[in-house]
Scaffold this active site. Structure first.
Site, PDB file in Angstrom:
ATOM      1  N   THR A  62       0.852  -1.184   0.000  1.00  0.00           N
ATOM      2  CA  THR A  62       0.000   0.000   0.000  1.00  0.00           C
ATOM      3  C   THR A  62       0.885   1.230   0.000  1.00  0.00           C
ATOM      4  O   THR A  62       1.555   1.540   0.981  1.00  0.00           O
ATOM      5  CB  THR A  62      -0.916   0.016   1.236  1.00  0.00           C
ATOM      6  OG1 THR A  62      -1.900  -0.995   1.071  1.00  0.00           O
ATOM      7  CG2 THR A  62      -1.623   1.357   1.358  1.00  0.00           C
ATOM      8  N   LYS A  88      -8.016   2.767  -3.432  1.00  0.00           N
ATOM      9  CA  LYS A  88      -7.926   2.321  -2.040  1.00  0.00           C
ATOM     10  C   LYS A  88      -8.173   3.465  -1.063  1.00  0.00           C
ATOM     11  O   LYS A  88      -8.829   3.301  -0.036  1.00  0.00           O
ATOM     12  CB  LYS A  88      -6.570   1.674  -1.779  1.00  0.00           C
ATOM     13  CG  LYS A  88      -6.671   0.802  -0.551  1.00  0.00           C
ATOM     14  CD  LYS A  88      -5.488   0.035  -0.141  1.00  0.00           C
ATOM     15  CE  LYS A  88      -5.775  -0.408   1.290  1.00  0.00           C
ATOM     16  NZ  LYS A  88      -4.605  -0.925   1.958  1.00  0.00           N
ATOM     17  N   LYS A 142      -4.334   9.170   8.188  1.00  0.00           N
ATOM     18  CA  LYS A 142      -3.457   9.494   7.053  1.00  0.00           C
ATOM     19  C   LYS A 142      -4.186   9.254   5.732  1.00  0.00           C
ATOM     20  O   LYS A 142      -4.099  10.075   4.806  1.00  0.00           O
ATOM     21  CB  LYS A 142      -2.185   8.625   7.117  1.00  0.00           C
ATOM     22  CG  LYS A 142      -1.169   8.936   6.049  1.00  0.00           C
ATOM     23  CD  LYS A 142      -0.222   7.754   5.844  1.00  0.00           C
ATOM     24  CE  LYS A 142      -0.993   6.561   5.285  1.00  0.00           C
ATOM     25  NZ  LYS A 142      -0.296   5.302   5.216  1.00  0.00           N
TER      26      LYS A 142
END
Lengths: 289, 289, 289, 289
Positions: free
Chosen positions: C95, C170, C238
């Site tokens: 990721t 995502k 985040k």
């Protein structure tokens, strides 16, 4: 006192002119050299590159349009870096982010030079009138040596500590400004939609504890749907974003600024980015009823 | 000019005293009659009920603590309604919601009397100095006849149209105030948490386009975590809520005011409701780091 | 099919094991080589550097902890870049942000190699069960050649177009998740503070149109003030920040996500960053009454 | 078991029919009496007023369109109050606010009758299928005696304590729903504006921990800009407002719900109030670019 001056846009030209008027010996440079002519008529010298200005002057002030120009003047061929050395001071009054300032600082001090960032609060009129507010940070001694110049350029100068603090302080000031402008806009629209006069609201605000030059200056034109760009909305929104990012780094939750930022983003999506930031009222107003 | 005056709390006493000082003949009443003594020393007459004051005076001003008191003085036994009649004017300067004002208006005019609501902007000091801002609405002729009194009590009076508009305008002013206070608080906390001086931020704000008496008056004590209640936070939050409800009725989306309202609610949940509304900064500050 | 596999953390190990179990020939590398032992017991080969893995295998999958590790494995000495060449495919399932992906893509394709990013939705359990959701983007042909592996690793794989789109998708999924978690938290706290049972609220939600595995899985422990970190709050925040930044680039105003982000920031400031992101309910709950 | 049934709108008719099908003896009344015909065909009796129904039946269920209708059926001439007495139970399944419920409760119990409020979660389809979720509160014994009917009407019934709690719980459920819908809308718009497919986003969400019938049911039509009104946006916004008011009373700060509420208000101002509440996505989408 002799100073170099890089960048003669709207702000820079007014500032360099003030220095000349107050008896400073000024050596100017601008990317488009013809812009130097008016200054020369008032007694300025001209150089053909930033490097030459630095070579000639002990102190050089820069007032450039954005971070990109600020970096280019330092790092490009014939730039500041080629001549900066021990004994010389570089004072960047451009509005840039903390990161850009830090990068310039590192390069300048790496060559033995001294550096302060000194962004200003205030636009064309205060620049012409020598009424800017100067938010300086970096080399303390250089700041003190710069005071004679700052006293000509601004009504007050602040020394805020390490490089980056000037940029940060300016973001915080602009963040408060952006949220206030939204508060003001929501009030004006609410008055209007409830059948009250938004002009009367201006009069009432003007008499009370919230009276301030911004409401007074921008309110009447906002009530006429007029937003001549003094500070473009897209720049205000960028500053809100950067201030929120600063809050993020420091774990400060700022829900009102965040809501204001989203309103500015909505205004951008409505095509208002190049108008004055007071055009955010259009995003509040927008309806189909 | 002869006027009746109902309600001698902090505000009412200062206002009645001003009228006396400027040569008005004033007949006062207060629920606790002993509070009338000081006014009597300065030349006021006293009555034992609101009804008696109305009977005696062509014009009667009321300055009561809340909607409940404002209604009680009109509708209870020996109240205003028992003596109000054609030729008499009733001027309610209490801060109440539009609905309360409308109810009083209907009752007074139903008896042939005339009515204006005239809530004020400003607290103790402006009341003493005759510097209130008066937001009047209702019977236009009565408003004009009241101007000699308003000129003594305030620095400016506005006529805003139909009953309810005074209350609404006051809510809008307070809504802007509440959002501004949040914007200010977020800025002060962000300065502090990023290692800048929040006192310096006050100085910078004070020099720029946002300078206003509220920031100037409350900023220094906020930086000292001191919030002596000039306008209690819980009342500010109530006004935010009512202003948002006004926006709801009129389909005006006000995300910044809504975010500010939630911050005030958080402050209430932290036990700060009785402090000054500037204590909302404690909700912004609150952290465990 | 033969594949290389770089990175044997919690996720990577489970994934590599699944590939072995399904008959793939797998060559592994991990910064701490001892972590390869268990895989070797199940039939994996080992190499001593990413470069060696690439040299040996036509296809190499990477599953690294963060953008920094993802970059280091490619660009450092003995890294991917030293051996990548025409005919070889590199599949980064870590990721990372779009920018990191683009940088890796440019380097790989600059050497003639092929690249897809393929971040996953799902954590330890789905990785072990081969039930991940794979969000792939980049070289379409490489994606198709990777399907046999993806079919083992996940329950579904999506091809989303150009490099960066996997990372963006995502972020959007996680943004919705973060706002939903706040909506849920506010509801649970409101139920509790109004004297209703927050456990009953869970039961009611579970029976209606909003029932979902997240509420069902996390609700009961949230009602017990327990937040074992499945997805740490600081990472959720985040991702909210990065999703908001994506909205900023595209002028999409997202006031609900912005409010949720500020709530997560408040939670961070309360010291909850390392707990599960459901701990944001503590920021909603927090009061002194 | 014999029950009275007041109100044969979309919901009421489906519910009364279910009771008949399960062998209940049902006596119906509706303001427009002709609406009773279909029920009579299925074996219902009819009365000409609410009072008559109450006189005839030990238990009477009401399912009325809004608080106004709910009050009118009880307090008007020939209303419930004229015949309610000891030994009789009144079960109001209409969706009303807590205040309305409390007023009805006071009147009914003042005459010796028993009362429960029992608003439902679920619309037309679940009503027809006997799959409602019933949120009952008030007289515990009456609730227990009502279970045979509730078992026919719903898949689950909850007893939530004192009168008002049913209304409150429903508001909280709807508040979560409104915030979730905004989270979903922001995600769909962000996907679309960043060049990703919002249909693919639906597929991805459907496979993960957030999958829920609402996203699944409404997502595809939202992606086609279609909002057939299952639950009108203006009612959703009203429930958000009432839930926020509940938070206000209890000093619960809910910034995400507040932001969602303002988005619904913006949608109302765009003329979308009568469409399904999923039309809030139009307020997110709205731009001029």
């Amino acid at each position: 006192m002799e100073v170099g001056f890089l960048g003669l846009g709207i702000m820079g030209k007014a500032m360099a002119m003030n220095l000349l008027k107050h008896g400073f010996k000024v050596t100017v440079w601008n990317r488009t050299l013809s812009k130097c002519d008016e200054l020369v008529e008032h007694g300025a010298s001209v150089c053909e590159s930033p490097a030459e200005v630095i070579k000639k002057c002990k102190y050089t002030i820069a007032m450039l349009s954005d971070p990109c120009a600020a970096l280019s003047v330092v790092f490009d061929k014939d730039g500041v870096l080629e001549q900066i050395c021990e004994g010389k001071g570089y004072i960047d009054m451009s509005t840039v982010d903390a990161e850009t300032s830090l990068k310039i600082n590192e390069a300048i001090t790496g060559k033995g030079g001294r550096f302060i960032e000194a962004p200003v609060s205030g636009s064309k009129k205060p620049a012409e009138d020598g009424q800017l507010i100067i938010l300086a940070a970096g080399d303390k001694a250089l700041f003190e040596e710069s005071i004679p110049a700052f006293d000509v350029l601004g009504k007050k100068s602040f020394f805020l500590g390490q490089v980056g603090n000037g940029a940060k302080m300016k973001l915080i000031v602009n963040m408060i400004m952006g949220s206030m402008m939204n508060a003001f806009s929501e009030g004006l629209v609410l008055a209007d939609k409830t059948g009250l006069s938004s002009d009367t609201l201006l009069d009432i605000l003007d008499l009370g504890a919230m009276t301030n030059p911004m409401f007074k200056g921008k309110g009447p034109s906002m009530n006429k749907n007029s937003y001549p760009p003094a500070f473009p909305l897209k720049h205000q929104q960028k500053d809100m974003r950067l201030a929120l990012a600063l809050g993020d780094e420091n774990a400060v939750s700022m829900p009102v600024a965040a809501a204001a930022n989203e309103a500015f983003k909505k205004a951008r999506s409505l095509g208002l980015g190049d108008l004055d930031f007071s055009a955010v009222i259009e995003a509040v107003k927008f309806s189909k009823e």
